[in-house]
Design a protein around this motif. Structure first.
Motif, PDB file in Angstrom:
ATOM      1  N   GLY A  43       0.792  -1.236   0.000  1.00 30.19           N
ATOM      2  CA  GLY A  43       0.000   0.000   0.000  1.00 30.19           C
ATOM      3  C   GLY A  43       0.816   1.273   0.000  1.00 30.19           C
ATOM      4  N   GLU A  98       3.821   4.619   5.543  1.00 35.69           N
ATOM      5  CA  GLU A  98       2.608   3.808   5.416  1.00 35.69           C
ATOM      6  C   GLU A  98       1.533   4.544   4.625  1.00 35.69           C
ATOM      7  N   ASP A  99       0.627   3.789   4.043  1.00 30.57           N
ATOM      8  CA  ASP A  99      -0.496   4.397   3.341  1.00 30.57           C
ATOM      9  C   ASP A  99      -1.550   4.924   4.313  1.00 30.57           C
TER      10      ASP A  99
END
Ligand code: IMP
Ligand code: MG
Length: 180
Positions: A43, A98-99
């Motif tokens: 992601g 992180e997404d």
């Protein structure tokens, strides 16, 4: 793909602007440090690729992969490392890229894990923050948009591995995952 979206949450332009803003904060905080950006696959790929290009100080990159939701839209609550770091992070200043932070379970686990690997410092940078989804208290050090409690896709985020290639972020129509 656009037909499967209930609405667009963040356009490409809004994302670009936010990425620049986060890059400026990171540059300011990491000047002269030994920065390693660790992307959480899959992601985080779009955000990582854009973010590191926007950061104008030296850095290195690495990648990790953890177990995902499978094909559902709710966290299983179990974190498993599928791909570990390639390089030693002892003494390095690490930012996890992180997404989205939802339940917080993945990053709580990864933070402890990377601390145990001897990082000098450890921070979290997430593009999206979904505070209503938290199951454990976790605060990202750098975060972009505060996202409503809906399932979102695009710009790396998937449903059943699809929609990652959308250049924008949108809310998936519930009927798309309800019929599955
Ligand atoms: P956690 O619940 O904070 O552990 O989030 C784990 C992972 O679930 C995130 O890194 C995302 O890959 C995924 N995730 C959480 N919410 C969403 C969403 O709304 N759309 C797509 N993926 C999500
Ligand atoms: Mg993820």
């Amino acid at each position: 793909m656009m037909n499967d979206l209930a609405y667009v949450l963040y356009t490409k332009e809004q994302i670009d602007e936010m990425v620049q803003k986060l890059a400026r904060q990171i540059e300011r905080d990491y000047e002269g440090k030994d920065l390693v950006c660790v992307c959480i696959l899959k992601g985080g790929i779009m955000f990582m690729a854009d973010l590191i290009r926007a950061i104008r100080i030296p850095l290195t990159i690495d990648f990790m992969a953890t177990s995902s939701y499978g094909s559902g839209t709710k966290s299983a609550g179990v974190v498993r490392i599928i791909k570990d770091l390639d390089r030693d992070i002892t003494g390095k200043d690490v930012i996890i890229v992180e997404d989205i932070v939802d339940s917080g379970l993945t990053l709580t686990y990864l933070k402890e894990y990377l601390k145990s690997r001897g990082a000098a410092s450890l921070k979290i940078c997430t593009l999206l923050d979904k505070p209503e989804g938290r199951k454990v208290p976790l605060q990202a050090d750098y975060f972009g948009f505060t996202t409503p409690n809906a399932f979102v896709v695009g710009y790396g985020l998937d449903y059943d591995e699809k929609y990652r290639n959308l250049p924008l972020i949108g809310v998936l129509k519930p009927e798309v995952y309800e019929k599955a």
